[in-house]
Design a protein around this motif. Structure first.
Motif, PDB file in Angstrom:
ATOM      1  N   ALA A 120       0.837  -1.205   0.000  1.00 18.35           N
ATOM      2  CA  ALA A 120       0.000   0.000   0.000  1.00 18.35           C
ATOM      3  C   ALA A 120       0.875   1.260   0.000  1.00 18.35           C
ATOM      4  CB  ALA A 120      -0.933   0.000   1.204  1.00 18.35           C
ATOM      5  N   ILE A 121       1.946   1.241   0.781  1.00 16.64           N
ATOM      6  CA  ILE A 121       2.852   2.390   0.815  1.00 16.64           C
ATOM      7  C   ILE A 121       3.531   2.557  -0.544  1.00 16.64           C
ATOM      8  CG2 ILE A 121       5.028   3.244   1.813  1.00 16.64           C
ATOM      9  CD1 ILE A 121       3.984   2.108   4.506  1.00 16.64           C
ATOM     10  N   TYR A 122       3.955   1.465  -1.146  1.00 16.18           N
ATOM     11  CA  TYR A 122       4.609   1.523  -2.455  1.00 16.18           C
ATOM     12  C   TYR A 122       3.648   2.078  -3.522  1.00 16.18           C
ATOM     13  CZ  TYR A 122       7.008   0.089  -6.712  1.00 16.18           C
ATOM     14  OH  TYR A 122       7.603   0.081  -7.945  1.00 16.18           O
ATOM     15  N   ARG A 123       2.431   1.550  -3.559  1.00 16.92           N
ATOM     16  CA  ARG A 123       1.454   2.034  -4.542  1.00 16.92           C
ATOM     17  C   ARG A 123       1.158   3.519  -4.342  1.00 16.92           C
ATOM     18  NH1 ARG A 123      -1.062  -2.824  -3.307  1.00 16.92           N
ATOM     19  NH2 ARG A 123      -2.607  -1.747  -2.060  1.00 16.92           N
ATOM     20  N   GLY A 124       1.001   3.926  -3.083  1.00 17.20           N
ATOM     21  CA  GLY A 124       0.758   5.339  -2.802  1.00 17.20           C
ATOM     22  C   GLY A 124       1.940   6.209  -3.192  1.00 17.20           C
ATOM     23  N   MET A 126       4.161   5.610  -5.489  1.00 18.75           N
ATOM     24  CA  MET A 126       4.265   5.674  -6.947  1.00 18.75           C
ATOM     25  C   MET A 126       3.258   6.670  -7.527  1.00 18.75           C
ATOM     26  SD  MET A 126       6.826   3.897  -7.693  1.00 18.75           S
ATOM     27  CE  MET A 126       6.749   3.713  -9.463  1.00 18.75           C
ATOM     28  N   LYS A 127       2.196   6.954  -6.783  1.00 18.42           N
ATOM     29  CA  LYS A 127       1.210   7.951  -7.210  1.00 18.42           C
ATOM     30  C   LYS A 127       1.535   9.339  -6.661  1.00 18.42           C
ATOM     31  CE  LYS A 127      -2.526   4.594  -7.471  1.00 18.42           C
ATOM     32  NZ  LYS A 127      -3.771   4.127  -6.845  1.00 18.42           N
ATOM     33  N   GLY A 128       2.665   9.459  -5.950  1.00 16.97           N
ATOM     34  CA  GLY A 128       3.084  10.749  -5.421  1.00 16.97           C
ATOM     35  C   GLY A 128       2.508  11.101  -4.066  1.00 16.97           C
ATOM     36  N   LYS A 129       1.871  10.168  -3.402  1.00 14.30           N
ATOM     37  CA  LYS A 129       1.283  10.452  -2.100  1.00 14.30           C
ATOM     38  C   LYS A 129       2.336  10.250  -1.002  1.00 14.30           C
ATOM     39  CE  LYS A 129      -3.304   9.012  -3.497  1.00 14.30           C
ATOM     40  NZ  LYS A 129      -4.429   8.138  -3.222  1.00 14.30           N
ATOM     41  N   LEU A 130       2.309  11.102   0.021  1.00 15.18           N
ATOM     42  CA  LEU A 130       3.216  10.955   1.157  1.00 15.18           C
ATOM     43  C   LEU A 130       2.501  10.385   2.375  1.00 15.18           C
ATOM     44  CD1 LEU A 130       5.359  14.219   0.924  1.00 15.18           C
ATOM     45  CD2 LEU A 130       5.965  11.896   0.223  1.00 15.18           C
ATOM     46  N   ILE A 131       1.170  10.246   2.294  1.00 16.34           N
ATOM     47  CA  ILE A 131       0.420   9.584   3.351  1.00 16.34           C
ATOM     48  C   ILE A 131      -0.571   8.641   2.685  1.00 16.34           C
ATOM     49  CG2 ILE A 131      -1.287  11.430   3.579  1.00 16.34           C
ATOM     50  CD1 ILE A 131      -1.279  10.695   6.648  1.00 16.34           C
ATOM     51  N   VAL A 132      -0.621   7.409   3.192  1.00 16.84           N
ATOM     52  CA  VAL A 132      -1.505   6.392   2.619  1.00 16.84           C
ATOM     53  C   VAL A 132      -2.391   5.819   3.716  1.00 16.84           C
ATOM     54  CG1 VAL A 132       0.113   5.788   0.769  1.00 16.84           C
ATOM     55  CG2 VAL A 132       0.202   4.550   2.918  1.00 16.84           C
ATOM     56  N   SER A 133      -3.495   5.232   3.316  1.00 16.52           N
ATOM     57  CA  SER A 133      -4.395   4.569   4.260  1.00 16.52           C
ATOM     58  C   SER A 133      -3.923   3.151   4.507  1.00 16.52           C
ATOM     59  CB  SER A 133      -5.820   4.543   3.713  1.00 16.52           C
ATOM     60  OG  SER A 133      -6.311   5.843   3.597  1.00 16.52           O
ATOM     61  N   CYS A 134      -4.019   2.720   5.733  1.00 19.38           N
ATOM     62  CA  CYS A 134      -3.625   1.368   6.101  1.00 19.38           C
ATOM     63  C   CYS A 134      -4.636   0.366   5.545  1.00 19.38           C
ATOM     64  CB  CYS A 134      -3.555   1.245   7.610  1.00 19.38           C
ATOM     65  SG  CYS A 134      -3.076  -0.393   8.169  1.00 19.38           S
ATOM     66  N   PRO A 135      -4.159  -0.690   4.882  1.00 17.73           N
ATOM     67  CA  PRO A 135      -5.073  -1.669   4.296  1.00 17.73           C
ATOM     68  C   PRO A 135      -5.575  -2.721   5.276  1.00 17.73           C
ATOM     69  CG  PRO A 135      -2.820  -2.266   3.779  1.00 17.73           C
ATOM     70  CD  PRO A 135      -2.765  -0.963   4.542  1.00 17.73           C
ATOM     71  N   LEU A 136      -5.169  -2.647   6.559  1.00 16.77           N
ATOM     72  CA  LEU A 136      -5.537  -3.686   7.526  1.00 16.77           C
ATOM     73  C   LEU A 136      -6.784  -3.299   8.305  1.00 16.77           C
ATOM     74  CD1 LEU A 136      -2.045  -4.535   9.049  1.00 16.77           C
ATOM     75  CD2 LEU A 136      -3.182  -5.596   7.110  1.00 16.77           C
ATOM     76  N   PRO A 137      -7.617  -4.288   8.645  1.00 14.72           N
ATOM     77  CA  PRO A 137      -8.753  -3.999   9.524  1.00 14.72           C
ATOM     78  C   PRO A 137      -8.257  -3.628  10.920  1.00 14.72           C
ATOM     79  CG  PRO A 137      -8.653  -6.342   8.993  1.00 14.72           C
ATOM     80  CD  PRO A 137      -7.571  -5.675   8.220  1.00 14.72           C
ATOM     81  N   SER A 138      -9.034  -2.844  11.640  1.00  9.08           N
ATOM     82  CA  SER A 138      -8.591  -2.303  12.936  1.00  9.08           C
ATOM     83  C   SER A 138      -8.225  -3.375  13.955  1.00  9.08           C
ATOM     84  CB  SER A 138      -9.663  -1.380  13.509  1.00  9.08           C
ATOM     85  OG  SER A 138     -10.859  -2.092  13.715  1.00  9.08           O
ATOM     86  N   GLU A 139      -8.829  -4.553  13.887  1.00 11.97           N
ATOM     87  CA  GLU A 139      -8.490  -5.589  14.877  1.00 11.97           C
ATOM     88  C   GLU A 139      -7.086  -6.162  14.667  1.00 11.97           C
ATOM     89  OE1 GLU A 139     -10.783  -7.636  11.587  1.00 11.97           O
ATOM     90  OE2 GLU A 139     -11.180  -5.913  12.854  1.00 11.97           O
ATOM     91  N   ARG A 140      -6.481  -5.903  13.507  1.00 13.70           N
ATOM     92  CA  ARG A 140      -5.125  -6.409  13.261  1.00 13.70           C
ATOM     93  C   ARG A 140      -4.069  -5.320  13.438  1.00 13.70           C
ATOM     94  NH1 ARG A 140      -6.632  -9.550   8.153  1.00 13.70           N
ATOM     95  NH2 ARG A 140      -4.709  -8.749   7.286  1.00 13.70           N
ATOM     96  N   ILE A 141      -4.483  -4.157  13.948  1.00 16.02           N
ATOM     97  CA  ILE A 141      -3.543  -3.080  14.241  1.00 16.02           C
ATOM     98  C   ILE A 141      -3.197  -3.158  15.720  1.00 16.02           C
ATOM     99  CG2 ILE A 141      -3.255  -0.579  14.331  1.00 16.02           C
ATOM    100  CD1 ILE A 141      -5.118  -0.446  11.877  1.00 16.02           C
ATOM    101  N   PRO A 142      -1.880  -3.194  16.073  1.00 14.81           N
ATOM    102  CA  PRO A 142      -1.479  -3.361  17.468  1.00 14.81           C
ATOM    103  C   PRO A 142      -1.988  -2.233  18.358  1.00 14.81           C
ATOM    104  CG  PRO A 142       0.439  -3.379  16.012  1.00 14.81           C
ATOM    105  CD  PRO A 142      -0.748  -3.045  15.181  1.00 14.81           C
ATOM    106  N   LYS A 143      -2.244  -2.554  19.593  1.00 15.74           N
ATOM    107  CA  LYS A 143      -2.674  -1.574  20.577  1.00 15.74           C
ATOM    108  C   LYS A 143      -1.468  -1.194  21.432  1.00 15.74           C
ATOM    109  CE  LYS A 143      -6.848  -2.060  19.165  1.00 15.74           C
ATOM    110  NZ  LYS A 143      -6.835  -1.786  17.763  1.00 15.74           N
ATOM    111  N   TYR A 144      -1.336   0.107  21.729  1.00 15.35           N
ATOM    112  CA  TYR A 144      -0.175   0.600  22.463  1.00 15.35           C
ATOM    113  C   TYR A 144       0.027  -0.096  23.803  1.00 15.35           C
ATOM    114  CZ  TYR A 144       0.508   4.443  19.220  1.00 15.35           C
ATOM    115  OH  TYR A 144       0.768   5.189  18.105  1.00 15.35           O
ATOM    116  N   GLN A 145      -1.033  -0.424  24.516  1.00 15.51           N
ATOM    117  CA  GLN A 145      -0.864  -0.985  25.846  1.00 15.51           C
ATOM    118  C   GLN A 145      -0.244  -2.393  25.810  1.00 15.51           C
ATOM    119  OE1 GLN A 145      -3.811  -0.221  24.484  1.00 15.51           O
ATOM    120  NE2 GLN A 145      -5.353  -1.736  24.896  1.00 15.51           N
ATOM    121  N   LEU A 146      -0.189  -3.027  24.671  1.00 15.34           N
ATOM    122  CA  LEU A 146       0.398  -4.359  24.569  1.00 15.34           C
ATOM    123  C   LEU A 146       1.891  -4.313  24.271  1.00 15.34           C
ATOM    124  CD1 LEU A 146      -2.370  -6.080  22.441  1.00 15.34           C
ATOM    125  CD2 LEU A 146      -2.092  -6.103  24.914  1.00 15.34           C
TER     126      LEU A 146
END
Length: 151
Positions: A120-124, A126-146
């Motif tokens: 996702a970062i590579y595709r973004g 290549m389109k000239g974007k410096l910020i991209v959306s994360c392709p993962l669902p929220s349950e697979r994103i780590p939580k800080y307290q862990l």
């Protein structure tokens, strides 16, 4: 210590690899080889490195090195592991639904999660974007307290 992935311990090495990595995503994992969460992430990175090698370079950065503290401070690395992405010497940011868009904090649950984010970062990029959306669902994103707080 990873024997598959290169580990950087000097500011000059980090500066050089950021500057010299062209037309590929540069993945810098900040952490330590003795940390269990870092080891889990390193395992996923090692298993994925060959699959992403056409569009990404994966490198480890030793957070305990005195020379690296300038980067730890600049990227506000207070939790380890933290992964920072670059493309053509530009810091890539990612909206993963957390307050911090400058880095990925924590380990990826699966190797495919890492591959999906780098693609996702590579595709973004290549389109000239410096910020991209994360392709993962929220349950697979780590939580800080862990995560372990870097002290």
């Amino acid at each position: 210590m990873s024997y598959v992935l290169r580990t950087l311990r000097k500011k000059r090495e980090v500066d050089t690899i950021i500057r010299d990595t062209i037309d590929k995503v540069l993945v810098l994992r900040f952490g330590r080889s003795s940390d269990p969460v870092c080891l889990h992430l390193d395992d996923a990175l090692c298993k994925s490195a060959r699959e992403v090698s056409k569009f990404a370079n994966v490198v480890l950065v030793d957070i305990d090195s005195d020379e690296i503290q300038v980067y730890a401070s600049y990227f506000d690395i207070t939790f380890i592991p933290s992964t920072v992405f670059f493309f053509n010497a530009h810091h890539m940011k990612m909206d993963s639904g957390t307050a911090d868009h400058t880095k990925w904090v924590g380990a990826f649950h699966k190797k495919q999660d890492f591959i999906d984010v780098v693609e996702a970062i590579y595709r973004g990029a290549m389109k000239g974007k410096l910020i991209v959306s994360c392709p993962l669902p929220s349950e697979r994103i780590p939580k800080y307290q862990l995560l372990y707080r870097d002290v």
